[in-house]
Design an enzyme around this catalytic site. Structure first.
Site, short mmCIF file in Angstrom:
data_model
loop_
_atom_site.label_atom_id
_atom_site.label_comp_id
_atom_site.label_asym_id
_atom_site.label_seq_id
_atom_site.Cartn_x
_atom_site.Cartn_y
_atom_site.Cartn_z
CB ILE A 9 -0.99 -0.01 1.20
CG1 ILE A 9 -2.06 1.09 1.02
CG2 ILE A 9 -0.25 0.16 2.53
CD1 ILE A 9 -3.20 1.00 2.00
CD GLN A 12 3.98 4.78 -9.82
OE1 GLN A 12 4.65 5.69 -10.21
NE2 GLN A 12 3.83 3.65 -10.51
CG ASP A 63 7.44 -8.61 7.82
OD1 ASP A 63 7.30 -7.50 7.29
OD2 ASP A 63 8.04 -8.80 8.89
CB ALA A 86 3.52 -6.62 -1.55
CD GLN A 88 13.42 -6.21 -6.61
OE1 GLN A 88 13.40 -4.98 -6.81
NE2 GLN A 88 13.70 -7.07 -7.55
CB SER A 130 5.51 -7.19 -14.70
OG SER A 130 6.47 -6.66 -15.57
CD GLU A 132 10.82 -6.66 -17.85
OE1 GLU A 132 11.52 -7.64 -18.17
OE2 GLU A 132 10.99 -5.52 -18.34
CE1 TYR A 154 9.14 -7.15 -10.67
CE2 TYR A 154 8.98 -7.18 -13.07
CZ TYR A 154 8.47 -6.83 -11.84
OH TYR A 154 7.29 -6.13 -11.77
CG HIS A 184 2.12 1.55 -13.99
ND1 HIS A 184 2.52 0.27 -14.30
CD2 HIS A 184 1.83 1.54 -12.68
CE1 HIS A 184 2.46 -0.48 -13.22
NE2 HIS A 184 2.05 0.27 -12.22
NE ARG A 189 7.95 3.50 -12.21
CZ ARG A 189 7.94 2.17 -12.24
NH1 ARG A 189 7.86 1.47 -11.13
NH2 ARG A 189 8.02 1.55 -13.40
O1 G4F Z 1 12.47 2.39 -15.31
P1 G4F Z 1 13.04 1.02 -15.48
O2 G4F Z 1 13.97 0.56 -14.43
O3 G4F Z 1 11.78 0.06 -15.63
P2 G4F Z 1 11.66 -1.46 -16.14
O4 G4F Z 1 12.92 -2.21 -15.98
O5 G4F Z 1 11.08 -1.44 -17.51
O6 G4F Z 1 10.62 -2.09 -15.11
C1 G4F Z 1 9.43 -1.43 -14.70
O7 G4F Z 1 8.36 -1.73 -15.55
C2 G4F Z 1 7.97 -3.11 -15.58
C3 G4F Z 1 6.73 -3.23 -16.45
O8 G4F Z 1 7.07 -3.34 -17.78
C4 G4F Z 1 7.63 -3.56 -14.19
F1 G4F Z 1 7.31 -4.85 -14.21
C5 G4F Z 1 8.79 -3.34 -13.26
O9 G4F Z 1 8.41 -3.69 -11.94
C6 G4F Z 1 9.13 -1.87 -13.29
O10 G4F Z 1 8.04 -1.17 -12.81
O11 G4F Z 1 13.79 0.90 -16.88
C7 G4F Z 1 13.17 1.30 -18.08
C8 G4F Z 1 14.18 1.23 -19.20
C9 G4F Z 1 14.94 -0.09 -19.27
O12 G4F Z 1 15.06 -0.46 -20.62
C10 G4F Z 1 16.32 0.23 -18.72
O13 G4F Z 1 17.34 -0.61 -19.23
O14 G4F Z 1 15.18 2.23 -18.99
C11 G4F Z 1 16.46 1.66 -19.21
N1 G4F Z 1 17.45 2.43 -18.46
C12 G4F Z 1 18.47 3.13 -19.05
N2 G4F Z 1 19.20 3.72 -18.10
C13 G4F Z 1 17.52 2.60 -17.14
C14 G4F Z 1 18.64 3.41 -16.91
N3 G4F Z 1 16.74 2.13 -16.13
C15 G4F Z 1 17.07 2.49 -14.87
N4 G4F Z 1 16.28 2.06 -13.84
N5 G4F Z 1 18.16 3.27 -14.58
C16 G4F Z 1 18.99 3.76 -15.58
O15 G4F Z 1 19.93 4.46 -15.31
#
Ligand code: G4F
Length: 333
Positions: A9, A12, A63, A86, A88, A130, A132, A154, A184, A189
């Site tokens: 909860i 985001q 937990d 909930a 990681q 997700s 993913e 993940y 999203h 976030r």
């Molecule tokens: O913001 P991100 O870390 O999100 P990611 O990995 O897509 O995961 C998020 O969305 C998923 C749903 O599709 C969820 F399941 C998951 O829990 C989470 O909410 O990365 C977005 C993109 C990736 O391609 C990453 O490689 O940005 C690229 N990126 C480039 N530089 C980076 C960075 N990501 C992060 N976190 N930090 C960087 O410096």
């Protein structure tokens, strides 16, 4: 008065969902980790509101590693709906914390399913999964029938949990729904996700609080939507007569570089001199063309309301506003 129980909860999605459900007239119960700080959480405005906290919003320490605490709360609260958010949620971190990721997402969901299965009263459960789970998809865009093909810990943990929801729904006739959520975002976030990291650093650079941002692959593309639209969809999907799977996405891809361009333009700067590539932030098996087809949930009346540019502008102005009130150092890593 309908009653909902939310895991995760303080995150985001949990905080926006709480606001949405309270507006709909729900009583909301949330599970918080014993170690969570409410003062710094996304719920602090609700927790400091005496008309809400302890009246229509109740928090319980639990937990998910210890299912007995969830069982007791479920029995006491007896909710109409459970929103299981909930776990990681950082893909990059899941390579360093594979066991923790699997335990919180895969086993955490299975433990909840086992308890829900034995619960004597009817209850509907939404599971936030997700995009993913599709990993390296062979079709684009993806929908509810796309095969699961995760490429990181993940995604693999989410794929297990998603499949267990399907199995328990079919085997035990439970009202269980998978929301297959594409990225999203919002000002709430986590700071280590790329949109928030960029928007926050652009604002900090503008205010003289940071000098650079270090990023991984800026050509990476994602299907980014507004978190407030997605929590509305979570609720909508549980109002259906039976549980099901739904993809929540905008259907439009944008690159990390486009986030940079929009965020820095919002503060009147050119992004190029401030951005440095950091190889440690480049993900090993980067997923390709993860873009969703939400036609199924759109037929129920869901539509993403915010476009990408408006989302990034909103995130940057929220950072400027927050930093103007409480200036602080920004960790560029
Ligand atoms: O913001 P991100 O870390 O999100 P990611 O990995 O897509 O995961 C998020 O969305 C998923 C749903 O599709 C969820 F399941 C998951 O829990 C989470 O909410 O990365 C977005 C993109 C990736 O391609 C990453 O490689 O940005 C690229 N990126 C480039 N530089 C980076 C960075 N990501 C992060 N976190 N930090 C960087 O410096």
């Amino acid at each position: 008065m309908p009653c909902a129980l939310i895991t995760g909860i303080t995150g985001q999605d949990g905080s926006y969902l709480t606001e949405f459900l309270l507006d709909q007239g729900y009583t909301v119960h949330g599970l918080v980790r014993r170690t969570s700080s409410l003062e710094r959480s996304n719920l602090r405005h609700l927790c400091s509101n005496p008309a809400v906290f302890g009246k229509t919003l109740h928090l319980h320490s639990a937990d998910l590693e210890r299912p007995i605490t969830f069982l007791r709360i479920l029995q006491r609260v007896n909710p109409d709906e459970i929103y299981h958010l909930a776990g990681q949620s950082h893909v990059g971190l899941s390579f360093d914390m594979a066991e923790t990721t699997a335990d919180s997402i895969a086993m955490g969901t299975l433990r909840i399913l086992e308890i829900v299965r034995e619960h004597p009263a009817p209850v509907r459960l939404f599971h936030a999964t997700s995009s993913e789970i599709f990993g390296r998809p062979t079709v684009s865009p993806q929908d509810e029938s796309t095969p699961l093909n995760p490429v990181n810990p993940y995604g693999a943990a989410k794929a297990f949990a998603t499949q267990m929801i399907r199995i328990y729904r079919e085997k035990f006739g439970l009202h269980l729904t998978n929301g297959i959520l594409y990225n999203h975002e919002s000002p709430r976030r986590g700071e280590n996700f790329v949109t928030r990291k960029i928007c926050r650093t652009a604002a900090a650079i503008k205010l003289g609080l940071a000098t650079e941002v270090r990023l991984g692959d800026t050509s990476a593309r994602r299907d980014w939507g507004d978190a407030r639209d997605y929590v509305r969809g979570m609720w909508l999907s549980l109002q259906q007569p039976a549980g099901d799977d739904y993809v929540f996405a905008t259907g439009v891809l944008h690159s990390v570089q486009e986030v940079l361009e929009l965020a820095f333009a919002e503060v009147g700067l050119n992004w190029r001199p401030y951005v440095h590539r950091d190889e440690r932030l480049v993900r090993p098996p980067e997923t390709c063309t993860l873009v969703g087809d939400s036609s199924k949930v759109c037929r129920l009346g869901w539509q993403p309301a915010t476009d990408f540019a408006a989302l990034i502008r909103w995130m940057v102005s929220a950072e400027l506003e927050a930093m103007s009130h409480t200036p602080r150092d920004v960790d560029p890593a």
